[in-house]
Design a protein around this motif. Structure first.
Motif, PDB file in Angstrom:
ATOM      1  N   UNK A 167       2.199 -20.012 -30.778  1.00 21.97           N
ATOM      2  CA  UNK A 167       1.040 -20.527 -30.039  1.00 21.97           C
ATOM      3  C   UNK A 167       0.370 -21.690 -30.778  1.00 21.97           C
ATOM      4  N   UNK A 168       0.190 -21.513 -32.100  1.00 20.37           N
ATOM      5  CA  UNK A 168      -0.474 -22.572 -32.886  1.00 20.37           C
ATOM      6  C   UNK A 168       0.316 -23.872 -32.843  1.00 20.37           C
ATOM      7  N   UNK A 169       1.624 -23.755 -32.640  1.00 20.60           N
ATOM      8  CA  UNK A 169       2.470 -24.944 -32.612  1.00 20.60           C
ATOM      9  C   UNK A 169       2.858 -25.356 -31.197  1.00 20.60           C
ATOM     10  N   UNK A 170       2.226 -24.705 -30.207  1.00 19.68           N
ATOM     11  CA  UNK A 170       2.465 -25.067 -28.808  1.00 19.68           C
ATOM     12  C   UNK A 170       3.947 -24.912 -28.416  1.00 19.68           C
ATOM     13  N   UNK A 171       4.548 -23.810 -28.886  1.00 15.99           N
ATOM     14  CA  UNK A 171       5.953 -23.526 -28.588  1.00 15.99           C
ATOM     15  C   UNK A 171       6.016 -22.226 -27.788  1.00 15.99           C
ATOM     16  N   UNK A 172       6.909 -22.154 -26.821  1.00 15.95           N
ATOM     17  CA  UNK A 172       7.049 -20.956 -25.997  1.00 15.95           C
ATOM     18  C   UNK A 172       7.728 -19.857 -26.818  1.00 15.95           C
ATOM     19  N   UNK A 173       7.211 -18.630 -26.675  1.00 17.99           N
ATOM     20  CA  UNK A 173       7.750 -17.494 -27.424  1.00 17.99           C
ATOM     21  C   UNK A 173       8.345 -16.459 -26.469  1.00 17.99           C
ATOM     22  N   UNK A 174       9.663 -16.281 -26.583  1.00 17.38           N
ATOM     23  CA  UNK A 174      10.373 -15.244 -25.806  1.00 17.38           C
ATOM     24  C   UNK A 174      10.765 -14.098 -26.723  1.00 17.38           C
ATOM     25  N   UNK A 175      10.667 -12.860 -26.230  1.00 20.40           N
ATOM     26  CA  UNK A 175      11.131 -11.729 -27.023  1.00 20.40           C
ATOM     27  C   UNK A 175      12.006 -10.800 -26.176  1.00 20.40           C
ATOM     28  N   UNK A 176      13.189 -10.493 -26.690  1.00 17.46           N
ATOM     29  CA  UNK A 176      14.074  -9.502 -26.084  1.00 17.46           C
ATOM     30  C   UNK A 176      13.485  -8.142 -26.453  1.00 17.46           C
ATOM     31  N   UNK A 177      12.857  -7.502 -25.468  1.00 16.69           N
ATOM     32  CA  UNK A 177      12.164  -6.229 -25.728  1.00 16.69           C
ATOM     33  C   UNK A 177      12.910  -5.059 -25.122  1.00 16.69           C
ATOM     34  N   UNK A 178      14.204  -5.240 -24.905  1.00 18.93           N
ATOM     35  CA  UNK A 178      14.999  -4.216 -24.218  1.00 18.93           C
ATOM     36  C   UNK A 178      14.909  -2.877 -24.944  1.00 18.93           C
ATOM     37  N   UNK A 179      14.944  -2.900 -26.283  1.00 22.63           N
ATOM     38  CA  UNK A 179      14.873  -1.633 -27.026  1.00 22.63           C
ATOM     39  C   UNK A 179      13.439  -1.130 -27.181  1.00 22.63           C
ATOM     40  N   UNK A 180      12.490  -2.033 -27.093  1.00 20.03           N
ATOM     41  CA  UNK A 180      11.111  -1.654 -27.427  1.00 20.03           C
ATOM     42  C   UNK A 180      10.360  -1.029 -26.252  1.00 20.03           C
ATOM     43  N   UNK A 181      10.739  -1.403 -25.021  1.00 17.17           N
ATOM     44  CA  UNK A 181      10.002  -0.893 -23.858  1.00 17.17           C
ATOM     45  C   UNK A 181      10.075   0.638 -23.841  1.00 17.17           C
ATOM     46  N   UNK A 182       8.924   1.259 -23.744  1.00 19.35           N
ATOM     47  CA  UNK A 182       8.864   2.723 -23.742  1.00 19.35           C
ATOM     48  C   UNK A 182       8.669   3.281 -25.145  1.00 19.35           C
ATOM     49  N   UNK A 183       9.067   2.501 -26.161  1.00 19.78           N
ATOM     50  CA  UNK A 183       8.956   2.971 -27.547  1.00 19.78           C
ATOM     51  C   UNK A 183       7.795   2.334 -28.300  1.00 19.78           C
ATOM     52  N   UNK A 184       7.361   1.184 -27.825  1.00 22.11           N
ATOM     53  CA  UNK A 184       6.190   0.512 -28.383  1.00 22.11           C
ATOM     54  C   UNK A 184       5.321   0.173 -27.180  1.00 22.11           C
ATOM     55  N   UNK A 185       4.010   0.384 -27.296  1.00 24.18           N
ATOM     56  CA  UNK A 185       3.128   0.090 -26.167  1.00 24.18           C
ATOM     57  C   UNK A 185       2.869  -1.414 -26.137  1.00 24.18           C
ATOM     58  N   UNK A 186       3.716  -2.124 -25.415  1.00 29.28           N
ATOM     59  CA  UNK A 186       3.638  -3.583 -25.428  1.00 29.28           C
ATOM     60  C   UNK A 186       2.636  -4.065 -24.389  1.00 29.28           C
ATOM     61  N   UNK A 187       1.738  -4.933 -24.847  1.00 29.35           N
ATOM     62  CA  UNK A 187       0.869  -5.670 -23.943  1.00 29.35           C
ATOM     63  C   UNK A 187       1.081  -7.149 -24.283  1.00 29.35           C
ATOM     64  N   UNK A 188       1.470  -7.937 -23.284  1.00 25.96           N
ATOM     65  CA  UNK A 188       1.908  -9.315 -23.569  1.00 25.96           C
ATOM     66  C   UNK A 188       0.801 -10.189 -24.148  1.00 25.96           C
ATOM     67  N   UNK A 189      -0.466  -9.923 -23.766  1.00 25.22           N
ATOM     68  CA  UNK A 189      -1.557 -10.741 -24.309  1.00 25.22           C
ATOM     69  C   UNK A 189      -1.841 -10.375 -25.760  1.00 25.22           C
ATOM     70  N   UNK A 190      -1.904  -9.072 -26.000  1.00 24.92           N
ATOM     71  CA  UNK A 190      -2.186  -8.591 -27.348  1.00 24.92           C
ATOM     72  C   UNK A 190      -1.119  -9.069 -28.338  1.00 24.92           C
ATOM     73  N   UNK A 191       0.131  -9.152 -27.898  1.00 25.89           N
ATOM     74  CA  UNK A 191       1.230  -9.535 -28.783  1.00 25.89           C
ATOM     75  C   UNK A 191       1.586 -11.027 -28.727  1.00 25.89           C
ATOM     76  N   UNK A 192       0.802 -11.811 -28.000  1.00 26.01           N
ATOM     77  CA  UNK A 192       1.029 -13.271 -27.910  1.00 26.01           C
ATOM     78  C   UNK A 192       2.425 -13.619 -27.379  1.00 26.01           C
ATOM     79  N   UNK A 193       2.862 -12.868 -26.395  1.00 20.61           N
ATOM     80  CA  UNK A 193       4.206 -13.061 -25.827  1.00 20.61           C
ATOM     81  C   UNK A 193       4.128 -13.942 -24.577  1.00 20.61           C
ATOM     82  N   UNK A 194       5.021 -14.934 -24.490  1.00 14.81           N
ATOM     83  CA  UNK A 194       5.096 -15.798 -23.300  1.00 14.81           C
ATOM     84  C   UNK A 194       6.178 -15.359 -22.330  1.00 14.81           C
TER      85      UNK A 194
END
Ligand SMILES: *Cc1c(COP(=O)(O)O)cnc(C)c1O
Length: 380
Positions: A167-194
């Protein structure tokens, strides 16, 4: 023989409630979601309800969710979609050496098309270095793609911090969360995910359905031409029944998050402590704390993992060496190589991944089997 399944990172069974939710859409409400008569509109309504469930679970807006055919397609769409859409701005992409092949091979294809890719190193526990990431950024960097959690060793990356650097460098951030969904409580805003990829069959929905989250305002190119489905970003008649299943499954894993997490951690910790007490020459791979709740990956010195898997199979045990995607090849996995594991240990690696239906008795049976098998197949 009773089957004991310890390979939930490869795939999971469909849960009964998910299947029941899907069934009407095969033979009763089978309309095309683009048709205007009531059966089509019912399908469309079910599709949008599933979209709301996915969006709600990860703290996104429904219009930011695109349904796909799998996690691999979501990764392709995210990475190629941004590469083609932002190529005027730059041609540099940053990822890591331990990504799933759906990310790594997509990046390799883009390299052949003139893009430059930096593959970040990881340390012995599988973490990328934030300073190496920051130092890799160029004026031409358009995308950072780092997986949320690793499918082989379970290591969970510092996603918030990576997202902050992007974000600080104005670059898009993608994350493969296939393993994490259901195992980590992901919120895209809290984790700075684009952008975020997920896949149904890793959390009790069927195989062959996935989704991609894309933050509003980010433009990406479609990679499949055809009709105008999914806001013209993904052609093909929507797989309504499976999408309904995906929606139900994500709702359930978020609802039961605390219960499932506690259960998985208990089984995993029990298994890890029993193996470490057993004197089997085992080394735990991945970080002890920041790892997926259901993942335990051990390397046993002097063992051939293929032989071990066959002996386990004879006892009804399903587990995996490295990852399901790399079976058939005898080269040690790219993940184990990247964390610096020597070949003799990498070749004796057993990945055990627990699921919601495993029990303590399953763990006892697994440990007892390993205690019996390993001394017999150890190369002397
Ligand atoms: C399983 C998996 C994928 C691929 O998902 P599919 O739906 O099987 O295509 C991608 N990334 C990771 C980390 C995975 O574990």
């Amino acid at each position: 023989m009773k089957i004991r399944y310890f390979d939930h990172a490869a795939t999971t069974p469909v849960s009964t409630s998910v299947l029941n939710e899907m069934l009407p859409y095969f033979m009763l409400q089978y309309g095309n979601a683009s048709s205007m008569y009531s059966m089509g509109r019912n399908a469309k309504r079910a599709l949008e309800e599933a979209r709301r469930k996915v969006a709600y679970s990860i703290g996104a807006k429904p219009k930011e969710i695109y349904f796909t055919s799998c996690g691999s397609e979501s990764d392709n769409l995210a990475i190629k979609g941004i590469a083609y859409s932002y190529k005027q701005k730059g041609n540099h992409i940053i990822t890591s050496k331990i990504e799933h092949p759906a990310v790594l091979n997509t990046c390799r294809t883009l390299e052949k098309q003139g893009f430059n890719v930096t593959y970040l190193n990881v340390d012995e526990n599988g973490f990328v270095s934030l300073s190496e990431l920051a130092n890799s950024i160029r004026p031409t960097t358009i995308l950072i793609s780092i997986m949320f959690a690793n499918n082989e060793i379970g290591t969970i990356q510092p996603i918030k911090e990576i997202g902050m650097i992007a974000r600080q460098n104005n670059i898009i951030f993608h994350t493969d969360s296939v393993q994490a969904i259901g195992n980590v409580k992901i919120n895209v805003d809290e984790y700075n995910i684009d952008m975020l990829s997920l896949s149904g069959h890793k959390f009790y929905a069927p195989k062959g359905v996935g989704a991609l989250y894309v933050r509003e305002g980010i433009n990406f190119e479609k990679i499949q031409d055809g009709g105008h489905q999914e806001k013209d970003k993904r052609a093909g008649t929507e797989n309504v029944a499976e999408i309904v299943g995906l929606g139900k499954a994500i709702e359930e894993v978020y609802k039961n998050y605390d219960v499932y997490n506690e259960h998985l951690k208990q089984l995993r910790n029990l298994y890890i402590s029993k193996i470490e007490e057993s004197n089997l020459g085992a080394k735990l791979n991945g970080d002890r704390q920041k790892r997926l709740p259901g993942n335990a990956n051990f390397s046993f010195s002097g063992i051939d993992a293929q032989q071990l898997l066959l002996a386990l199979d004879e006892r009804g045990i399903c587990a995996s060496a490295g990852s399901a995607c790399s079976t058939g090849s005898s080269a040690p996995s790219h993940v184990l190589t990247a964390i610096g594991l020597p070949n003799n240990l990498a070749n004796g690696t057993l990945r055990v991944t627990f699921g919601k239906d495993n029990t303590k008795e399953d763990v006892d049976y697994l440990v007892k089997s390993l205690q019996e098998i390993i001394p017999n197949i150890k190369i002397k």
